[in-house]
Every structure is written in C-alpha cells, then in structure tokens.
Design a protein around this motif. Structure first.
Motif, short mmCIF file in Angstrom:
data_model
loop_
_atom_site.label_atom_id
_atom_site.label_comp_id
_atom_site.label_asym_id
_atom_site.label_seq_id
_atom_site.Cartn_x
_atom_site.Cartn_y
_atom_site.Cartn_z
N ARG A 122 -34.92 41.70 15.90
CA ARG A 122 -34.21 40.80 16.80
C ARG A 122 -34.92 40.72 18.14
O ARG A 122 -35.35 41.72 18.70
CB ARG A 122 -32.79 41.31 17.03
CG ARG A 122 -31.90 41.28 15.80
CD ARG A 122 -30.55 41.91 16.11
NE ARG A 122 -29.83 41.21 17.17
CZ ARG A 122 -28.73 41.67 17.75
NH1 ARG A 122 -28.23 42.85 17.40
NH2 ARG A 122 -28.13 40.97 18.69
N VAL A 170 -30.51 39.84 22.00
CA VAL A 170 -29.43 40.77 21.64
C VAL A 170 -28.15 40.46 22.43
O VAL A 170 -27.27 41.29 22.53
CB VAL A 170 -29.86 42.24 21.90
CG1 VAL A 170 -30.98 42.63 20.96
CG2 VAL A 170 -30.29 42.42 23.36
N THR A 226 -25.55 37.30 18.94
CA THR A 226 -24.93 38.17 17.93
C THR A 226 -23.85 37.42 17.16
O THR A 226 -23.75 37.53 15.93
CB THR A 226 -24.31 39.41 18.61
OG1 THR A 226 -25.35 40.14 19.26
CG2 THR A 226 -23.64 40.31 17.58
N LEU A 247 -25.40 35.06 14.69
CA LEU A 247 -25.94 35.78 13.53
C LEU A 247 -24.84 36.10 12.53
O LEU A 247 -24.99 35.91 11.32
CB LEU A 247 -26.64 37.06 13.98
CG LEU A 247 -27.98 36.92 14.69
CD1 LEU A 247 -28.41 38.25 15.29
CD2 LEU A 247 -29.04 36.43 13.71
N PRO A 288 -26.05 42.48 12.61
CA PRO A 288 -26.92 43.10 13.62
C PRO A 288 -26.96 44.62 13.42
O PRO A 288 -25.93 45.24 13.19
CB PRO A 288 -26.27 42.72 14.95
CG PRO A 288 -24.83 42.47 14.60
CD PRO A 288 -24.81 41.94 13.20
N SER A 313 -34.01 47.05 17.11
CA SER A 313 -32.92 46.12 16.79
C SER A 313 -33.40 45.14 15.72
O SER A 313 -34.50 44.58 15.83
CB SER A 313 -32.49 45.34 18.03
OG SER A 313 -31.97 46.21 19.02
N THR A 343 -31.86 42.48 12.13
CA THR A 343 -30.74 41.89 11.39
C THR A 343 -31.08 41.89 9.90
O THR A 343 -32.26 41.88 9.51
CB THR A 343 -30.46 40.45 11.82
OG1 THR A 343 -31.64 39.65 11.62
CG2 THR A 343 -30.07 40.39 13.29
N HIS A 374 -21.42 45.64 12.45
CA HIS A 374 -22.59 46.27 13.07
C HIS A 374 -22.92 47.55 12.32
O HIS A 374 -22.02 48.25 11.84
CB HIS A 374 -22.31 46.58 14.55
CG HIS A 374 -23.50 47.13 15.27
ND1 HIS A 374 -24.44 46.31 15.87
CD2 HIS A 374 -23.91 48.40 15.49
CE1 HIS A 374 -25.36 47.07 16.45
NE2 HIS A 374 -25.06 48.34 16.22
#
Length: 216
Positions: A11, A14, A19, A22, A29, A40, A42, A87
């Motif tokens: 990513r 952020v 987010t 996404l 994420p 980071s 996805t 998450h």
C-alpha cells in the motif's frame, strides 16, 4: 508447521478514505510488524479463508510481487455486524529467531475414566509455546488413555522436545469428572476387595497364646 501463501500488494496510501475504498472493493488492509519497519499491504478477503476460518494454525508466506515475507497471524478485526474482515496484523518471523505462538491441544485415546462412565472436560484448548519457526508444532498431542475418574492432566505431562510451553507446569489441560452413571474403576475394586479380604482373615494362634490359655 504447515504454511499458506497470501498474495498481496504493498500500500502506498494509508488514509481513511483509501482504506474505505479498498474494503468496498473486497480488499483487506494489513500490516506486518517485527521487521526493520512495518509493511503495509492489501490482499483479497478470500485469501484469508484457510488462515482464519479453521481451528488449525499456520505460518504465512506473504508474496508482495516477488518479495516474500514469512510471518504469523497476530491480530484480526471483524465487522461487528457483517463479520467481514476489516484489518489483519501479522508478525514477521525469521528462521534463526524464536517466536511465541498459541497452538491447539488435541487429545488422543479413549480415557479409562470415560469408559467407566465419567466425562472428559477440556480445560485448556490452546497453549502458548516458544520455538524456532521450523520447530513450531501443528498441534500439541495429549494422550488421555490412562486417565481415571478424578484424574487431571497437567502441562508437565506433555512431551516438548523442540519447543517450550509458556505456562506453569500445574496448568490443567483436561480432567475426567465423575457422573451419575460412573462405575468404580476395576483396579480400585480389586484393591478394595484385597484389602477387605486381608481384614477378614483369622490370625493363627501361636504357641505362646496356647500356654497362656492353659495357665488360665
């Protein structure tokens, strides 16, 4: 321990808006901690099916377009209503560094006490262990075959060749509890009968006793 591979993309943005976008696109994420700096990325929500919705545990290989990162699942957040994954946090592992992880306990055998009518109660379903990644077990085996009614199994009874259990030795894993239909253990019955037989036996008189009886 078995390993699964998750394909992801690193990513760049952020922020909250990115987010949300996404998640609306069916992506999750994620962050990998434990390395020089957090990573980071996805991945598609379906990629976590074999990692999350299973009683088994796995190490993870995260494939980020050619760069592979070994990790274990550290934390996961679900939507409170839909149960969708919001998450995921991972912890990076290295071949030469020990790592702590919760491992499921699996009982084997048919407990003697259960055969006699008792009930098996699992007290601790997972144990935290510490080991090198290659020595992490898929599960911890607890053989309950010889457990009688009233018996308890403790962590000190578990064989730990290549890993260390991070719990006190007196942590109870499982126990066999009595029930209304339980019968007395066969060995205990035999021991009781033997003891009662010994109490009922007559002791033969000695010569000294005979002489004492004549004098009287």
């Amino acid at each position: 321990m078995k390993s699964i591979t998750i394909k992801g993309s690193q990513r760049e943005s952020v922020g909250k808006k990115a987010t949300k976008a996404l998640r609306n696109a069916g992506m999750v994420p994620c962050v990998v901690y434990g390395g020089d700096e957090p990573i980071s990325f996805t991945a598609e929500e379906i990629a976590f099916k074999d990692l999350v919705y299973t009683p088994d545990v796995h190490t993870v290989v995260i494939n980020l377009g050619g760069t592979k990162v070994k990790a274990i699942l550290q934390d996961i957040q679900f939507h409170p209503v839909t149960d969708r994954i919001l998450h995921v946090d991972f912890y990076q592992i290295f071949d030469d560094k020990e790592v702590s992880m919760e491992i499921p306990v699996r009982t084997t055998g048919n407990a003697r006490g259960v055969r006699n009518g008792g009930t098996l109660r699992i007290v601790t379903r997972k144990l935290r262990v510490k080991a090198l990644p290659e020595n992490l077990p898929d599960f911890i085996e607890a053989d309950i075959t010889e457990m009688k009614i009233g018996a308890k199994m403790y962590t000190k009874s578990i064989e730990t060749d290549n890993f260390k259990i991070m719990h006190p030795e007196n942590t109870v894993i499982c126990q066999v509890r009595t029930s209304r239909t339980a019968i007395v253990d066969e060995v205990e019955e035999e021991e009781t009968e033997t003891a009662e037989g010994a109490e009922g036996e007559e002791v033969p008189a000695t010569e000294t006793d005979d002489v004492a009886a004549v004098k009287e």
